[in-house]
Design a protein around this motif. Sequence first.
Motif: not given
Length: 779
Positions: A598-619
């Motif tokens: 249920c994350a709305s935040s996660s430190p940025i890295d290439p894998i997180n960036e890719l994953a976040a394209t599918l999980v709208s609540q992560v900024s």
Amino acid sequence: DSKFTNKSIMSWPAEWSSNEGNWHLDEEHFQKSGLQNGKMIEKDKEPLLTTISEKVAVLRSVGEECVTESELEKLLEKKETCFRLYDGFEPSGRMHIAQGVFKAMNVNKCTACGGTFVFWVADWFALMNDKMGGDLEKIKQVGKYLVEVWKAAGMVMDKVEFRWASEEITKKANEYWPLVLDVARRFTLARLIKCCTALGRSEGNLSAAQILYPLMQCTDIFFLKADICQLGVDQRKVNMLARDYCDAAGIKFKPIILSHHMLYGLKEGQAKMSKSDPDSAIFMEDSASEVERKILQAYCPREKNNNISTISNLRLIQDDLANPCLDYVRHIVFAPLRSPTFQAPDGKLYTSADQVENAFLMGELSENDLKRGLIDALNALLNPVRQHFENDPSARALVERVRSYKRTNNNNTPTKTKSFSVSSLEERRQALIRALAKGGDTIHNGFFKTSNARLDFNKPIRAVFAPPPKAAPCLQEALSLVEALHSSEYQCILVLADWSAIALDACSGEAKARDAAASLLAVVVTKLSAFFKFPIFGVVRQSDYILERPSSYWIDVINAGRALRLDDVVKATKQSAEPRTGPVVAALLRSADLAATCASSSPIDPINELAATLVSQVSFDTLKPTLNTRLQPLLTADEIANGLQDDSEDRDFFIFTDDKAAVKRKIKRAFCAPGDISFNPPLAYCEFLLTKNLVSTIAVKRPPENGGDKDYTDFAQLRADFASTALHPGDLKPALTIALQNTLFDVITSAIQAPGDKTAKTAHAAIKAMLKKIAKSKK
């Protein structure tokens, strides 16, 4: 020789007819055995086949290839009446005659030999391939229809099991998915892509989900405890992958591969039937008039097919004609155990497929007569199925539902899913709460168990993912995690991605070392966070929240893969050498992890960036783990000149197992050129200690002739003195050693040696043993 030819078959029992290589039991032997119409006569329980040689012969007749025949004989000697065969089918639409009648006959042969045949209803596989528009309920309905067809087609169900993938995998998620991840870590991506293309998928247009298909299919074999893989020739590469996995994993008994023939499509040049082309095959619910129309217009040559090269990849037996009508005669009409015949319109009976083929090639049997005889034979086989679906109301309703379904995506292009996560936000929240509550017990004897405080979902959550555990857990990584977990705005959770670590081959696949390293990292990060006065909310294992909702989680993984191109995921993994499969799978898991936490935040890295394209609540934050650039490797002058060595990690970074002597040794050998402030690891550690207020002073001790003792409370002054050479490396290094020993390493030591807590000590001992093993292997 694993290639099957009629001439090379072992000697056959005397009671078998063997006219021109078409093998079946004669009527007398069939009746003596106690079988009528493929079923056991109640008054006579004697099996149809009584010797191992008979059983091997029948099983061998099922496949064009057997890998290997000697292993098959040994299997029957060991497990004559309790061996297991497996085939999987993907519920994806109507059933053609190869999947229906041909499969039913082969299954009956296998069970007559004493085997149990397990059908794996691969509903999740159909979801990965976007069948039925990715609607799992429609996929399940199609699966029920296929089972209904087999029953009507005469499949003897006494020793047949149907297992639904979604149900079985969910019940035993803790067994199934780690095995999938272990398969993934052992193979290159190129090897898996070969399996995908063998399954009919274009290499340049693969979705990331489709790489999961061969991984799961390989896993199915071991999960179902199958002795024999009885699938089509088109599945050969995936089955061979399972045998190669046995070599890689040290499994002694490999699954035997018994690959059955692939029937030609009815049109010229069609290597196999196609459900997307209704005229390429006879379907199980086709009317008599449809069968007649399709067969009369079918390709039926008497001379060599010049296009044979285009379809030879699915052939293990040379066939220059590629005549689908003769193919049907050989593999459908003459497939049953009981003595079959083929009757021409003039009443002439043929007792083998070779007789029919020779008569046709010699002109004794016309094309029209061949087709008319085939039409009669096929309709005789299909009549029971038609009657079942016409007379049984529930069966009729089922087939009408299936006919109404349309595939919404007829190519391999990844499609955006309507909703990334199939589960509700509330379901994910409750699963996370339960995982946090029990996670402490599974991680560290309750050390990390969340207190009475509950997650406040009105306040945002930051999920910080620990790096894959290492045999030499690095202090630098722990400090980076502490910084990432420091926030007054977010509830910070440290995630130990233990299942992703399997796919990433962490600690060379050694589970004990992997778990110990992860636990020790969590202990150290938690203690350091408290030391820095940055308390974190909790620590949770990835596997804990997965197992709280396994079906939903893995459907999230599949849906993530459906929406992403494989090439894009590979790029995000940033693999320098030949890409491995494991990191690609771990990247897909990250999308589901962000949703699960249920994350709305996660430190940025290439894998997180890719994953976040599918999980709208992560900024994403602007936060980056900056310690990775400030705390430089403790390189020596030789390493700077000659490059890093493969085994440099243990020497170039502080690790949790370092004692005071090791800390002193590493700082002493570290590169620290006089006056150089551009790359100076000891200077970087001094900056970290002073700016983070971990020490009040860096106390330099030196003789009066060298400037005397001096306490540095301000890093700017220390840096200026070093740049001017007023502070020599030989004086800086001892001062830094004492500062580190009395701060960070005291915290680590107290965490490992906490009274009454044996878990950290055990993990620490396991790490030290692993490091000794690595050092020994390099000698």
